[in-house]
Design an enzyme around this catalytic site. Sequence first.
Site, PDB file in Angstrom:
ATOM      1  N   ILE A   1     -13.964  13.245 -21.478  1.00 12.82           N
ATOM      2  CA  ILE A   1     -14.949  14.190 -21.584  1.00 12.82           C
ATOM      3  C   ILE A   1     -15.141  14.812 -20.285  1.00 12.82           C
ATOM      4  O   ILE A   1     -15.597  14.122 -19.168  1.00 12.82           O
ATOM      5  CB  ILE A   1     -16.208  13.625 -22.293  1.00 12.82           C
ATOM      6  CG1 ILE A   1     -16.204  13.005 -23.384  1.00 12.82           C
ATOM      7  CG2 ILE A   1     -17.194  14.727 -22.131  1.00 12.82           C
ATOM      8  CD1 ILE A   1     -15.649  13.875 -24.577  1.00 12.82           C
ATOM      9  N   PRO A   2     -14.649  15.945 -19.927  1.00 15.51           N
ATOM     10  CA  PRO A   2     -14.304  16.439 -18.436  1.00 15.51           C
ATOM     11  C   PRO A   2     -15.644  16.882 -17.728  1.00 15.51           C
ATOM     12  O   PRO A   2     -16.081  17.954 -17.252  1.00 15.51           O
ATOM     13  CB  PRO A   2     -13.356  17.368 -18.716  1.00 15.51           C
ATOM     14  CG  PRO A   2     -13.710  18.034 -19.999  1.00 15.51           C
ATOM     15  CD  PRO A   2     -14.110  17.041 -20.840  1.00 15.51           C
ATOM     16  N   CYS A   3     -16.557  15.810 -17.274  1.00 16.55           N
ATOM     17  CA  CYS A   3     -17.801  16.259 -16.797  1.00 16.55           C
ATOM     18  C   CYS A   3     -17.592  16.833 -15.185  1.00 16.55           C
ATOM     19  O   CYS A   3     -18.408  17.404 -14.621  1.00 16.55           O
ATOM     20  CB  CYS A   3     -18.836  15.155 -16.632  1.00 16.55           C
ATOM     21  SG  CYS A   3     -18.065  13.433 -16.081  1.00 16.55           S
ATOM     22  N   HIS A   4     -16.469  16.612 -14.703  1.00 14.00           N
ATOM     23  CA  HIS A   4     -16.225  17.237 -13.507  1.00 14.00           C
ATOM     24  C   HIS A   4     -16.080  18.745 -13.600  1.00 14.00           C
ATOM     25  O   HIS A   4     -15.973  19.461 -12.483  1.00 14.00           O
ATOM     26  CB  HIS A   4     -14.757  16.530 -12.885  1.00 14.00           C
ATOM     27  CG  HIS A   4     -13.520  16.888 -13.648  1.00 14.00           C
ATOM     28  ND1 HIS A   4     -13.380  16.260 -14.840  1.00 14.00           N
ATOM     29  CD2 HIS A   4     -12.449  17.811 -13.653  1.00 14.00           C
ATOM     30  CE1 HIS A   4     -12.217  16.489 -15.576  1.00 14.00           C
ATOM     31  NE2 HIS A   4     -11.647  17.760 -14.497  1.00 14.00           N
ATOM     32  N   ARG A   5     -16.147  19.382 -14.835  1.00 18.14           N
ATOM     33  CA  ARG A   5     -16.004  20.754 -15.131  1.00 18.14           C
ATOM     34  C   ARG A   5     -17.124  21.371 -15.163  1.00 18.14           C
ATOM     35  O   ARG A   5     -17.141  22.661 -15.359  1.00 18.14           O
ATOM     36  CB  ARG A   5     -15.273  21.066 -16.179  1.00 18.14           C
ATOM     37  CG  ARG A   5     -13.671  20.774 -16.146  1.00 18.14           C
ATOM     38  CD  ARG A   5     -12.732  21.078 -17.164  1.00 18.14           C
ATOM     39  NE  ARG A   5     -11.488  20.420 -17.211  1.00 18.14           N
ATOM     40  CZ  ARG A   5     -10.815  20.229 -18.305  1.00 18.14           C
ATOM     41  NH1 ARG A   5     -11.193  20.370 -19.504  1.00 18.14           N
ATOM     42  NH2 ARG A   5      -9.518  19.744 -17.975  1.00 18.14           N
TER      43      ARG A   5
END
Length: 190
Positions: free
Chosen positions: A142-146
């Site tokens: 789940i790409p929270c870095h985005r």
Amino acid sequence: MDPKRMSYFYDLIPSTLGEIGLVRRADGGRSPVCRILLPEAGRPMAGKIRDLFPDAVPGRGKQDEICKQIRGFLTGDAVDFRLENLDFGSLKGFARRVLLADGEIPRGRVMTYGGLAASVGVAGGARAVGNVMAGNPFPLVIPCHRVVRSGGSLGGFGGGAEMKKALLMMEGVAFDAQGRVLPEHLFGKA
């Protein structure tokens, strides 16, 4: 679910960004991923896992599809993660909606905290989205870095700002001289 009453095992995934920990709940043959842990400087991953899951034991050494996908992702591969491998059991309501919406942000793009809040119907909910991102149990998948601040600056990340920037750059996101994401990488509502 009480982590102290369940049975857990873990895999360690080496990468150039540090060792990633993947913790699974022993659940018959399924064994869903309940946590993905990012590296912290000076703290061994196995110790970090044991702090959170005291009875967790090392996996059998045979890394499955999601381990291979994470390893590929960390070397720059475009990966389409399958969310059915994740244990969303404790995630309800707003947090679940935010994490699932975050999973829709395409590789090479970012969304602001406020934009993500608006996309799940909570205008003005940037801070609440930031709290969900801070507690994301499945970073990378789940790409929270985005998810970034409204001005394009990085904001927080469990693996640290350097790791967040490295992940975004690996995905093709470019930055200006002040370290802000260039506007052309913005996805959805600002």
